[in-house]
Design a protein around this motif. Sequence first.
Motif, PDB file in Angstrom:
ATOM      1  N   VAL A   5       0.860  -1.185   0.000  1.00  0.00           N
ATOM      2  CA  VAL A   5       0.000   0.000   0.000  1.00  0.00           C
ATOM      3  C   VAL A   5       0.897   1.236   0.000  1.00  0.00           C
ATOM      4  O   VAL A   5       1.628   1.481   0.965  1.00  0.00           O
ATOM      5  N   PRO A   7       0.421   5.073  -0.365  1.00  0.00           N
ATOM      6  CA  PRO A   7      -0.520   6.197  -0.498  1.00  0.00           C
ATOM      7  C   PRO A   7       0.075   7.409  -1.211  1.00  0.00           C
ATOM      8  O   PRO A   7      -0.618   8.082  -1.957  1.00  0.00           O
ATOM      9  N   GLY A  12      -3.570  11.447  -1.956  1.00  0.00           N
ATOM     10  CA  GLY A  12      -3.225  10.021  -1.992  1.00  0.00           C
ATOM     11  C   GLY A  12      -3.535   9.305  -0.689  1.00  0.00           C
ATOM     12  O   GLY A  12      -4.162   8.235  -0.676  1.00  0.00           O
ATOM     13  N   THR A  13      -3.132   9.924   0.425  1.00  0.00           N
ATOM     14  CA  THR A  13      -3.338   9.260   1.725  1.00  0.00           C
ATOM     15  C   THR A  13      -4.833   9.152   2.049  1.00  0.00           C
ATOM     16  O   THR A  13      -5.278   8.144   2.587  1.00  0.00           O
ATOM     17  N   GLU A  14      -5.594  10.179   1.678  1.00  0.00           N
ATOM     18  CA  GLU A  14      -7.024  10.196   2.014  1.00  0.00           C
ATOM     19  C   GLU A  14      -7.803   9.141   1.220  1.00  0.00           C
ATOM     20  O   GLU A  14      -8.646   8.426   1.757  1.00  0.00           O
ATOM     21  N   VAL A  16      -6.592   6.457  -0.486  1.00  0.00           N
ATOM     22  CA  VAL A  16      -6.131   5.073  -0.273  1.00  0.00           C
ATOM     23  C   VAL A  16      -6.711   4.529   1.038  1.00  0.00           C
ATOM     24  O   VAL A  16      -7.088   3.360   1.122  1.00  0.00           O
ATOM     25  N   ALA A  17      -6.834   5.398   2.049  1.00  0.00           N
ATOM     26  CA  ALA A  17      -7.421   4.954   3.326  1.00  0.00           C
ATOM     27  C   ALA A  17      -8.828   4.395   3.093  1.00  0.00           C
ATOM     28  O   ALA A  17      -9.222   3.393   3.697  1.00  0.00           O
ATOM     29  N   THR A  34       2.265  -0.970   4.345  1.00  0.00           N
ATOM     30  CA  THR A  34       2.294   0.402   3.822  1.00  0.00           C
ATOM     31  C   THR A  34       3.721   0.949   3.797  1.00  0.00           C
ATOM     32  O   THR A  34       4.522   0.629   4.667  1.00  0.00           O
ATOM     33  N   GLY A  66      -1.649   5.522  -4.392  1.00  0.00           N
ATOM     34  CA  GLY A  66      -2.511   6.706  -4.357  1.00  0.00           C
ATOM     35  C   GLY A  66      -2.124   7.664  -5.471  1.00  0.00           C
ATOM     36  O   GLY A  66      -2.518   7.516  -6.620  1.00  0.00           O
ATOM     37  N   GLU A 281      -3.996   2.215  -9.464  1.00  0.00           N
ATOM     38  CA  GLU A 281      -4.046   3.605  -8.986  1.00  0.00           C
ATOM     39  C   GLU A 281      -5.152   4.361  -9.696  1.00  0.00           C
ATOM     40  O   GLU A 281      -5.539   4.004 -10.813  1.00  0.00           O
ATOM     41  N   SER A 286      -2.220  13.989  -7.420  1.00  0.00           N
ATOM     42  CA  SER A 286      -2.311  14.176  -5.970  1.00  0.00           C
ATOM     43  C   SER A 286      -3.178  15.380  -5.577  1.00  0.00           C
ATOM     44  O   SER A 286      -3.354  15.638  -4.388  1.00  0.00           O
ATOM     45  N   THR A 301     -10.063   5.226  -6.705  1.00  0.00           N
ATOM     46  CA  THR A 301      -9.128   4.349  -5.977  1.00  0.00           C
ATOM     47  C   THR A 301      -9.831   3.066  -5.531  1.00  0.00           C
ATOM     48  O   THR A 301      -9.256   1.974  -5.610  1.00  0.00           O
TER      49      THR A 301
END
Length: 361
Positions: A5, A7, A12-14, A16-17, A34, A66, A281, A286, A301
């Motif tokens: 994983v 992100p 990206g982090t938001e 992928v979560a 991760t 991500g 992806e 981003s 995603t």
Amino acid sequence: MKIAVLPGDGIGTEIVAEAVKVLNTLDLKFEMETALVGGAAFDAYGHPLPEATLKLAMDSDAVLFGAVGDWKYDKLDRPLRPEQAILGLRKNMGLFANFRPAICYEQLVGASSLKPELISGLDILIIRELTGDIYFGQPRGRRIATDGHFPGAEEAFDTMRYSKPEIERIAHVAFQAARKRKAAGTEGRVTSVDKANVLETFQFWKDVVTEVGKEYPDIALDHMYVDNAAMQLVKEPKRFDVVVTGNMFGDILSDEASMLTGSIGMLPSASLNTKNQGLYEPSHGSAPDIAGKGVANPLATILSAAMMLRFSLNQPEAAQRIEAAVQKVLAQGLRTGDIWSEGTTKVGTAQMGDAVVKALA
Ligand code: NAD
């Protein structure tokens, strides 16, 4: 089933979560690990694709990615910029085939900038060659670059190049995809996009694709210049079934195709190697302009995770369940800002993810 994983940066982090949340809802056992990539990895380790991240990706069955990049890295030398991480992963994992489906969900017909009749029922697949072409040719100027630019230089160039085996293998991927789609009811056509009227590389591309096409008599093949293809995609997008093209033209055309469907926030993508190991992806970047605000659309995603289940993890039923859950959520009228229209309910990134989880249950 081991999933790396990554992100990345910005939204990206938001997003992928939310995809991880959805994967964790399935009755399947995954090993997920991760790691940092892109600008986040540069900040922590001084490189956008640290060795540990690359190793994790190479040792996994699939990578859930991500997005990377931020304007603040634009001053870095090119090899250190976040976007280099994607090129590095593609190259090292041998991810030569990029699948970008552009499907218009009936509920989102109104979100497209095109007339509803042009895009209602749209279902096309863009296949972009990913490890050749001008993006991997010999660049001139990089060696003298100091801050990402070339002060005092009089010229710069990049070399466009394709080998016969590179074209053959992506052509086979396209014809086989068209065959699978035909079995599911589409026309069974491959449109090969080139610029053979000007570029030697793409006359060669056209000749090789034509040769490969003879092995697939059940699939129609036509050729189109890239400028015309760009026009036809907005004029009459439904004329296409499978589009196959090189790295640079594919980059541009697939973004264009993504907007046909309403928002780049809806479109997943898969990049595969010969072993079906893949990187999954969203088609977008981003989005630094909306990062951290909790408003990004996580559906591209989440749909990329569905593609991952289908292509690399051999779980087609789970993939279908996720796709059906996304449709259900759209039918309920839930929309992130990018696809919102009058009469629908605006939700944030996490609420959209929660709604997909609920629809799955
Ligand atoms: P972008 O795709 O990040 O954003 C374009 C526009 O679309 C922005 O207005 C953004 O807010 C919107 N958008 C994108 N994804 C969205 C989502 N999920 N939900 C709602 N709106 C969304 O492209 P850009 O602005 O040209 O590039 C930003 C950064 O991303 C750059 O550093 C670029 O290099 C990088 N980038 C990375 C990738 C990748 O990681 N594969 C791909 C393209 C661009």
